[in-house]
Write a protein that holds these residues in place. Structure first.
Motif, PDB file in Angstrom:
ATOM      1  N   GLU A  71      -0.828   0.637  -1.214  1.00 43.53           N
ATOM      2  CA  GLU A  71      -0.634  -0.055   0.474  1.00 43.53           C
ATOM      3  C   GLU A  71      -1.241   0.615   1.673  1.00 43.53           C
ATOM      4  O   GLU A  71      -1.928   0.250   2.468  1.00 43.53           O
ATOM      5  N   ASP A  72      -1.539   2.299   1.099  1.00 43.33           N
ATOM      6  CA  ASP A  72      -2.065   2.986   2.592  1.00 43.33           C
ATOM      7  C   ASP A  72      -3.446   2.463   2.110  1.00 43.33           C
ATOM      8  O   ASP A  72      -4.177   2.723   3.142  1.00 43.33           O
ATOM      9  N   GLY A  73      -4.621   2.538   1.097  1.00 48.80           N
ATOM     10  CA  GLY A  73      -5.185   1.674   0.549  1.00 48.80           C
ATOM     11  C   GLY A  73      -5.621   0.309   1.260  1.00 48.80           C
ATOM     12  O   GLY A  73      -7.002  -0.218   0.329  1.00 48.80           O
ATOM     13  N   GLY A  74      -5.371  -0.171   0.906  1.00 50.43           N
ATOM     14  CA  GLY A  74      -5.278  -1.428   1.829  1.00 50.43           C
ATOM     15  C   GLY A  74      -5.283  -2.185   0.583  1.00 50.43           C
ATOM     16  O   GLY A  74      -6.331  -2.628   0.032  1.00 50.43           O
ATOM     17  N   ARG A  75      -5.096  -2.229  -0.242  1.00 49.10           N
ATOM     18  CA  ARG A  75      -4.404  -3.214  -1.672  1.00 49.10           C
ATOM     19  C   ARG A  75      -3.267  -3.119  -2.335  1.00 49.10           C
ATOM     20  O   ARG A  75      -2.235  -3.140  -3.072  1.00 49.10           O
ATOM     21  N   PRO A  76      -2.976  -4.912  -1.049  1.00 53.58           N
ATOM     22  CA  PRO A  76      -1.634  -5.240  -1.492  1.00 53.58           C
ATOM     23  C   PRO A  76      -1.410  -5.983  -2.604  1.00 53.58           C
ATOM     24  O   PRO A  76      -0.330  -5.804  -3.377  1.00 53.58           O
ATOM     25  N   GLU A  77      -2.589  -6.519  -3.634  1.00 54.66           N
ATOM     26  CA  GLU A  77      -2.185  -7.177  -4.771  1.00 54.66           C
ATOM     27  C   GLU A  77      -1.929  -5.761  -5.849  1.00 54.66           C
ATOM     28  O   GLU A  77      -0.886  -6.621  -6.766  1.00 54.66           O
ATOM     29  N   ARG A  78      -2.032  -5.088  -5.153  1.00 52.94           N
ATOM     30  CA  ARG A  78      -2.000  -3.979  -6.591  1.00 52.94           C
ATOM     31  C   ARG A  78      -0.720  -3.295  -6.197  1.00 52.94           C
ATOM     32  O   ARG A  78      -0.049  -3.007  -7.032  1.00 52.94           O
ATOM     33  N   ALA A  79       0.180  -3.384  -5.039  1.00 47.54           N
ATOM     34  CA  ALA A  79       0.997  -2.708  -4.844  1.00 47.54           C
ATOM     35  C   ALA A  79       2.336  -3.191  -5.091  1.00 47.54           C
ATOM     36  O   ALA A  79       3.113  -3.543  -5.765  1.00 47.54           O
ATOM     37  N   ALA A  80       1.479  -5.276  -5.289  1.00 50.00           N
ATOM     38  CA  ALA A  80       2.653  -6.268  -5.430  1.00 50.00           C
ATOM     39  C   ALA A  80       2.358  -6.488  -7.225  1.00 50.00           C
ATOM     40  O   ALA A  80       4.472  -6.277  -7.363  1.00 50.00           O
TER      41      ALA A  80
END
Length: 150
Positions: A71-80
């Motif tokens: 999330e901090d790195g701007g990767r919401p798809e990976r966070a999901a």
């Protein structure tokens, strides 16, 4: 036993064609196999359910850290993706104690051991882990013990 329920979940995920769930369950089984291999040379092995819970708790902690980093790195798809794995992993963990239950247990242990200050934190934490280690996040509990003893 937990290991049997995880294997049963793998079979049901295969039959249902639920690929994300199957991948998460296989990941759990792989981590358990790794831990079994590590313990081959150890004389005193923990009980199987305790071992499974320890592995699952470690995986949950790793997933939470990964979610935060993605999330901090701007990767919401990976966070999901990590959140989906986290949900599957948490299914197999025993019910966690609430904050109020944990604080009550801390107060009980504090009274029993006669803990009065920060010098007794180790004693309280050891007893808390012995009694409720599988049912709570020791990281959060550590902060609550500190607050109770200060």
């Amino acid at each position: 036993m937990l290991r049997d329920s995880i294997k049963a979940a793998q079979i049901s995920a295969m039959k249902a064609g639920d690929k994300p769930r199957l991948a998460a369950v296989r990941l759990i089984l792989a981590k358990l196999k790794d831990r079994d291999i590590e313990l081959r040379t150890v004389d005193k092995k923990p009980e199987d359910d305790d071992l499974v819970i320890e592995v699952l708790q470690k995986m949950v902690k790793q997933r939470r850290e990964s979610i935060q980093l993605f999330e901090d790195g701007g990767r919401p798809e990976r966070a999901a993706d990590e959140r989906a794995e986290l949900v599957v992993i948490e299914e197999f963990l025993p019910a966690q104690m609430s904050e109020d239950e944990t604080k009550a247990a801390i107060e009980s242990i504090k009274a029993e051991t006669g803990a009065a200050g920060m010098k007794d934190m180790g004693k309280v934490m050891a007893e808390l882990k012995a009694r409720h280690g599988n049912q709570l996040d020791m990281g959060k509990a550590s902060g609550w013990v500190k607050a109770a003893l200060s």
